[in-house]
Scaffold this motif. Structure first.
Motif, PDB file in Angstrom:
ATOM      1  N   LEU A  72      12.263   6.742  19.853  1.00 40.65           N
ATOM      2  CA  LEU A  72      12.375   5.668  20.830  1.00 40.65           C
ATOM      3  C   LEU A  72      11.020   5.010  21.078  1.00 40.65           C
ATOM      4  N   MET A  73      10.009   5.830  21.115  1.00 42.80           N
ATOM      5  CA  MET A  73       8.678   5.352  21.453  1.00 42.80           C
ATOM      6  C   MET A  73       8.007   4.665  20.277  1.00 42.80           C
ATOM      7  N   ASN A  74       8.426   5.015  19.068  1.00 42.62           N
ATOM      8  CA  ASN A  74       7.668   4.555  17.910  1.00 42.62           C
ATOM      9  C   ASN A  74       8.578   4.132  16.772  1.00 42.62           C
ATOM     10  N   PRO A  75       9.393   3.111  16.992  1.00 45.82           N
ATOM     11  CA  PRO A  75      10.349   2.729  15.945  1.00 45.82           C
ATOM     12  C   PRO A  75       9.663   2.179  14.704  1.00 45.82           C
ATOM     13  N   THR A  76       8.454   1.630  14.850  1.00 46.55           N
ATOM     14  CA  THR A  76       7.804   0.983  13.711  1.00 46.55           C
ATOM     15  C   THR A  76       6.825   1.895  12.983  1.00 46.55           C
ATOM     16  N   GLY A  77       6.711   3.142  13.415  1.00 49.58           N
ATOM     17  CA  GLY A  77       5.869   4.095  12.686  1.00 49.58           C
ATOM     18  C   GLY A  77       4.376   3.832  12.800  1.00 49.58           C
ATOM     19  N   GLU A  78       3.906   3.456  13.992  1.00 51.91           N
ATOM     20  CA  GLU A  78       2.448   3.316  14.231  1.00 51.91           C
ATOM     21  C   GLU A  78       1.779   4.679  14.098  1.00 51.91           C
ATOM     22  N   LEU A  86      15.916   3.133  31.356  1.00 50.52           N
ATOM     23  CA  LEU A  86      16.089   4.332  30.526  1.00 50.52           C
ATOM     24  C   LEU A  86      15.739   5.626  31.263  1.00 50.52           C
ATOM     25  N   LYS A  87      15.268   5.486  32.500  1.00 49.56           N
ATOM     26  CA  LYS A  87      14.757   6.672  33.197  1.00 49.56           C
ATOM     27  C   LYS A  87      15.804   7.787  33.278  1.00 49.56           C
ATOM     28  N   ARG A  88      17.037   7.407  33.574  1.00 46.25           N
ATOM     29  CA  ARG A  88      18.091   8.431  33.683  1.00 46.25           C
ATOM     30  C   ARG A  88      18.245   9.208  32.377  1.00 46.25           C
ATOM     31  N   ALA A  89      18.281   8.443  31.276  1.00 51.11           N
ATOM     32  CA  ALA A  89      18.443   9.086  29.970  1.00 51.11           C
ATOM     33  C   ALA A  89      17.214   9.940  29.649  1.00 51.11           C
ATOM     34  N   MET A  90      16.034   9.423  29.962  1.00 54.65           N
ATOM     35  CA  MET A  90      14.801  10.178  29.730  1.00 54.65           C
ATOM     36  C   MET A  90      14.814  11.477  30.530  1.00 54.65           C
ATOM     37  N   LYS A  91      15.251  11.358  31.788  1.00 56.98           N
ATOM     38  CA  LYS A  91      15.288  12.550  32.640  1.00 56.98           C
ATOM     39  C   LYS A  91      16.237  13.594  32.071  1.00 56.98           C
ATOM     40  N   TRP A  92      17.355  13.107  31.612  1.00 58.00           N
ATOM     41  CA  TRP A  92      18.341  14.042  31.045  1.00 58.00           C
ATOM     42  C   TRP A  92      17.728  14.747  29.827  1.00 58.00           C
ATOM     43  N   TYR A  93      17.109  13.946  28.958  1.00 60.69           N
ATOM     44  CA  TYR A  93      16.519  14.507  27.737  1.00 60.69           C
ATOM     45  C   TYR A  93      15.410  15.519  28.076  1.00 60.69           C
ATOM     46  N   THR A  94      14.493  15.116  28.977  1.00 60.71           N
ATOM     47  CA  THR A  94      13.376  16.017  29.280  1.00 60.71           C
ATOM     48  C   THR A  94      13.865  17.267  30.015  1.00 60.71           C
ATOM     49  N   THR A  95      14.956  17.123  30.770  1.00 63.75           N
ATOM     50  CA  THR A  95      15.515  18.307  31.430  1.00 63.75           C
ATOM     51  C   THR A  95      16.026  19.309  30.391  1.00 63.75           C
ATOM     52  N   GLN A  96      16.654  18.796  29.324  1.00 58.57           N
ATOM     53  CA  GLN A  96      17.134  19.702  28.266  1.00 58.57           C
ATOM     54  C   GLN A  96      15.956  20.424  27.604  1.00 58.57           C
TER      55      GLN A  96
END
Ligand code: FES
Ligand SMILES: [Fe+2]
Length: 388
Positions: free
Chosen positions: A245-251, A314-324
């Protein structure tokens, strides 16, 4: 057993390092007591370094921290109520202000003074006459900053060894920040090691964060002034989940892990100036095998619209992911705890080059636990390599 193989290393002593009386200079730091948002109308019960505290807001709205024990019959103040910036004991209603001074004893009536016994009579029976005579509940210094309430349990707050840790990116435009509070069944040293540890990610977070590729990661480990900074020479890390999500272009990626004595880690994944995430974890010791971790997640997307509305959305989704992901660390920290407690042995670590940063952390925390006098572990700069 070949004890002569290496110079002796300090063993990690989780019991001592979580005990206010035995933790040496580990107490001379600010620890997070709660989130600012948690400290509203009700008193909070918290334990730091084995010391039970009650937290509430005083008449000026500033956080107050008192020993969680009423002077009268020692009931737990945190079970009481807050009003007018004071706290009332749930048992007989004695009232204390933010400094721990007793301001009211309901059973002494409107005069707030014992009336029939004279001074000699009070003294003879070992009685106090009025609220001003009963002394104070021990109080502790507090500081509120970046959405966190810090408490200082050391002897002299002017001697604090560091300022409270600043939450990364909290005031930088374009970044979205949120907090998570997680209870971990393990002690501070094991937790900060886990938060700085890359090799475990391909096992514990397989499929969620990083997959195993069997390739080397060179890194530099710098130890200085109670900090350990690890800089990875790993420009393309195929992170799964949030990484894509953070790096779709491969920087190219800049990845550093940073330990700040005695209890904080900061992990940075940055892709250019426009994108990245930074995770800080501040570990508050409750007891030898129990800690509360205050995690901040700061992130910025490379492709966001003005007002960074996508990041916020996206915060909700991020929170869910980081909680996992954090939940996976909670589980592995429990498994580690069970490993050494069931064997009825203390921690006896075996380390390789891949563990150099952990050895450095143990060195710094061990030095503090033994009183922290002098300059501490000398500065060192080393290159290492490990495989993931
Ligand atoms: S125990 Fe607190 S008022 Fe009596
Ligand atoms: Fe982890």
């Amino acid at each position: 057993m070949d004890d002569a193989k290496h110079p002796p290393r300090r063993a990690v002593d989780l019991e001592a390092e979580a005990d206010l009386a035995r933790c040496g200079a580990l107490k001379d730091f600010w620890y997070v007591g709660c989130l600012s948002s948690e400290l509203q109308g009700k008193p909070l019960s918290r334990t730091i370094l084995g010391t039970p505290l009650v937290l509430f807001r005083d008449a000026q709205g500033r956080p107050a921290a008192l020993l969680d024990r009423c002077l009268h019959r020692n009931a737990r103040l945190s079970a009481g109520d807050c009003f007018d910036g004071k706290i009332g004991c749930p048992y007989h209603g004695w009232v204390y202000d933010g400094s721990g001074a007793c301001t009211e004893i309901p059973s002494l009536g409107p005069a707030q003074q014992g009336r029939l016994l004279d001074a000699a009579g009070h003294a003879k029976a070992g009685l106090e006459a009025c609220p001003g005579d009963v002394g104070r509940v021990p109080s502790f210094a507090t500081r509120e900053q970046d959405g966190l309430v810090f408490v200082y349990l050391g002897t002299d707050v002017t001697q604090a060894r560091r300022e409270p840790f600043r939450v990364p990116k909290v005031e930088e435009p374009g970044w979205t920040v949120y907090f998570m509070v997680t209870r971990f069944p393990n002690g501070v040293t094991n937790l900060v090691e886990n938060f700085m540890d890359v090799p475990h990610t391909v096992f514990v977070h397989r499929g969620w964060f990083r997959n195993r590729k069997v390739r080397p990661v060179p890194a530099t480990v710098a130890r200085r002034d109670g900090e350990v900074l690890v800089t990875y020479e790993q420009q393309q890390d195929e992170l799964t989940g949030a990484g894509f999500l953070m790096n779709p272009t491969g920087e190219p990626m800049v990845h550093t892990d940073h330990f700040f004595m005695p209890n904080v880690t900061r992990v940075d994944y940055l892709w250019g100036a426009r994108s990245g995430y930074v995770i800080s974890s501040q570990v508050t010791p409750i007891g030898p095998l129990e800690s509360l971790v205050y995690t901040s997640i700061s992130y910025r997307l490379p492709w966001d619209v003005p007002g960074h509305l996508v990041a916020r959305g996206l915060k909700r989704a991020m929170k869910w992911y980081t909680t996992q992901v954090i939940g996976q660390d909670v589980d592995i920290m429990r498994v580690q705890n069970e490993g050494f407690t069931r064997a009825k042995r203390g921690l006896e670590f075996t380390s390789t080059e891949a563990d150099l940063l952990h050895a450095d952390i143990e060195e710094v925390r061990g030095w503090l636990r033994e009183g922290g006098s002098g300059d501490g572990p000398e500065p060192a700069n080393r290159r290492i390599e490990f495989w993931i």
